[in-house]
Design a protein around this motif. Structure first.
Motif, PDB file in Angstrom:
ATOM      1  N   ASN A 151       0.827  -1.207   0.000  1.00  0.00           N
ATOM      2  CA  ASN A 151       0.000   0.000   0.000  1.00  0.00           C
ATOM      3  C   ASN A 151       0.862   1.257   0.000  1.00  0.00           C
ATOM      4  O   ASN A 151       0.575   2.233  -0.715  1.00  0.00           O
ATOM      5  CB  ASN A 151      -0.928   0.012   1.219  1.00  0.00           C
ATOM      6  CG  ASN A 151      -2.041  -1.009   1.123  1.00  0.00           C
ATOM      7  OD1 ASN A 151      -2.349  -1.510   0.046  1.00  0.00           O
ATOM      8  ND2 ASN A 151      -2.640  -1.336   2.259  1.00  0.00           N
ATOM      9  N   ALA A 200      -0.929   8.866  -4.994  1.00  0.00           N
ATOM     10  CA  ALA A 200      -2.230   8.742  -4.336  1.00  0.00           C
ATOM     11  C   ALA A 200      -2.049   8.849  -2.826  1.00  0.00           C
ATOM     12  O   ALA A 200      -0.955   8.627  -2.287  1.00  0.00           O
ATOM     13  CB  ALA A 200      -2.899   7.423  -4.692  1.00  0.00           C
ATOM     14  N   SER A 201      -3.127   9.158  -2.116  1.00  0.00           N
ATOM     15  CA  SER A 201      -3.058   9.196  -0.657  1.00  0.00           C
ATOM     16  C   SER A 201      -3.035   7.765  -0.143  1.00  0.00           C
ATOM     17  O   SER A 201      -3.701   6.884  -0.680  1.00  0.00           O
ATOM     18  CB  SER A 201      -4.260   9.934  -0.085  1.00  0.00           C
ATOM     19  OG  SER A 201      -5.465   9.313  -0.474  1.00  0.00           O
ATOM     20  N   SER A 202      -2.248   7.546   0.940  1.00  0.00           N
ATOM     21  CA  SER A 202      -2.106   6.189   1.483  1.00  0.00           C
ATOM     22  C   SER A 202      -3.382   5.754   2.158  1.00  0.00           C
ATOM     23  O   SER A 202      -4.047   6.525   2.820  1.00  0.00           O
ATOM     24  CB  SER A 202      -0.949   6.166   2.482  1.00  0.00           C
ATOM     25  OG  SER A 202      -0.793   4.913   3.076  1.00  0.00           O
ATOM     26  N   ALA A 253       0.977   3.912  -3.116  1.00  0.00           N
ATOM     27  CA  ALA A 253       0.550   5.290  -2.871  1.00  0.00           C
ATOM     28  C   ALA A 253       1.650   6.289  -3.209  1.00  0.00           C
ATOM     29  O   ALA A 253       1.406   7.324  -3.826  1.00  0.00           O
ATOM     30  CB  ALA A 253       0.121   5.453  -1.409  1.00  0.00           C
TER      31      ALA A 253
END
Length: 315
Positions: A304, A313-315, A308
């Motif tokens: 993850n 992207a946001s975690s 991210a």
């Protein structure tokens, strides 16, 4: 002193040291009620060299065996130095599990003189070799970073546990089947999430070269500052090489592991446009309330975080 007498005196000293060592081993083995240790509950004791193996082994053993780890959460495994308490625990164990592949450099000396069986859980893994430094040509020991490999670890544990406790062999088999299904799910999830990372950004830049097996599973290029954790690491040349790679390939994020200082990687961040993507876990689980209390949590956390950071992207 005449040579003959010198050799005789030396032999006597060696015999005395050996006798004292043997006495200490027997003494600590007898002290099973030492403060801070888990009291004997009658189940066979399986001792692993580090926390990741302990968690996997516990999933296979269920409640039929008592599984303990020599090292604690957060410990650096490569250069670990066993304590007298570790020797006491090992002397009282019924089985010791180690990773093998030269991970536990201290292991052979640790078990020398102990009459305790042990199993190497990485047997059968398709080994990846280290490609540089003084470790060139040696096996990369971090095979557990592939959930596919850990399915082989589980099979080896079933064999060892069934030999230790034949009456519960069917239980170990059933536990193993359920856990291997979870491992496959985690692997599939990782591949699916990382599939969205653009080809130009599919580079995993870390402090230690501990992600060869995960990178192979996920189709990522592995880049690192040093090959294997050691007392002296992160030379100026290694840091410069990482900086040049990140710049040339416009790598958006870089990472470091939980058991080492991220200071060298922060130098890479300071010299490039890459951001620090976060802390990855490899050699150790966290405490129960931490981010990776289990092996499955560890793989999910790392995949993850990597996805991210590489995609923005946001975690």
């Amino acid at each position: 002193m005449p040579k003959k007498l010198f050799r005789c005196a030396k032999s006597i000293r060696q015999a005395v040291v050996a006798a004292v060592t043997a006495t200490l081993v027997l003494t600590v083995a007898a002290c099973s009620g030492a403060a801070g240790e888990t009291p004997d509950d009658g189940r066979p004791v399986v001792l692993t060299t580090f926390t990741v193996l302990a968690d996997v082994a516990q999933n296979v053993a269920g409640d039929k065996l008592r599984v303990e780890s020599i090292t604690k959460p957060g410990a650096e495994i490569h250069g670990y130095e066993p304590t007298p308490g570790d020797i006491r625990k090992a002397s009282a164990a019924d089985l010791i599990l180690d990773n093998g592949l030269n991970l536990e450099a201290w292991f052979s000396q640790f078990v020398e003189g102990l009459d305790v069986p042990h199993a190497v859980v990485s047997d059968g893994v398709e080994i990846m070799q280290i490609g540089e430094d003084s470790y060139q040509g040696k096996p990369n020991p971090h095979a557990w970073m592939s959930p596919v490999n850990v399915q082989l670890y589980v099979d080896n544990m079933v064999t060892a546990f069934s030999k230790l406790d034949p009456e519960n062999a069917a239980v170990f088999e059933a536990n193993a089947a359920a856990y291997k299904a979870e491992l496959q799910t985690v692997k599939d999830e990782m591949i699916q999430k990382l599939a969205g990372v653009p080809e130009s950004q599919r580079a995993l830049v870390t402090c230690e070269g501990a992600f060869s097996y995960l990178a192979r599973d996920a189709g990522l290029r592995e880049v690192y500052i040093w090959a294997v954790n050691a007392e002296q690491q992160a030379t100026p040349q290694q840091i410069t090489r990482a900086i040049e790679y990140v710049k040339a390939n416009q790598v958006p994020a870089v990472f470091c592991e939980s058991t080492v200082s991220d200071a060298p990687m922060q130098q890479v961040v300071g010299a490039t446009n890459a951001k620090f993507g976060g802390v990855l876990y490899v050699d150790s689980l966290s405490e129960s309330g931490g981010p990776v209390p289990t092996y499955l949590d560890l793989i999910r956390h790392d995949s993850n975080l990597i996805t991210a950071a590489l995609t923005g992207a946001s975690s």
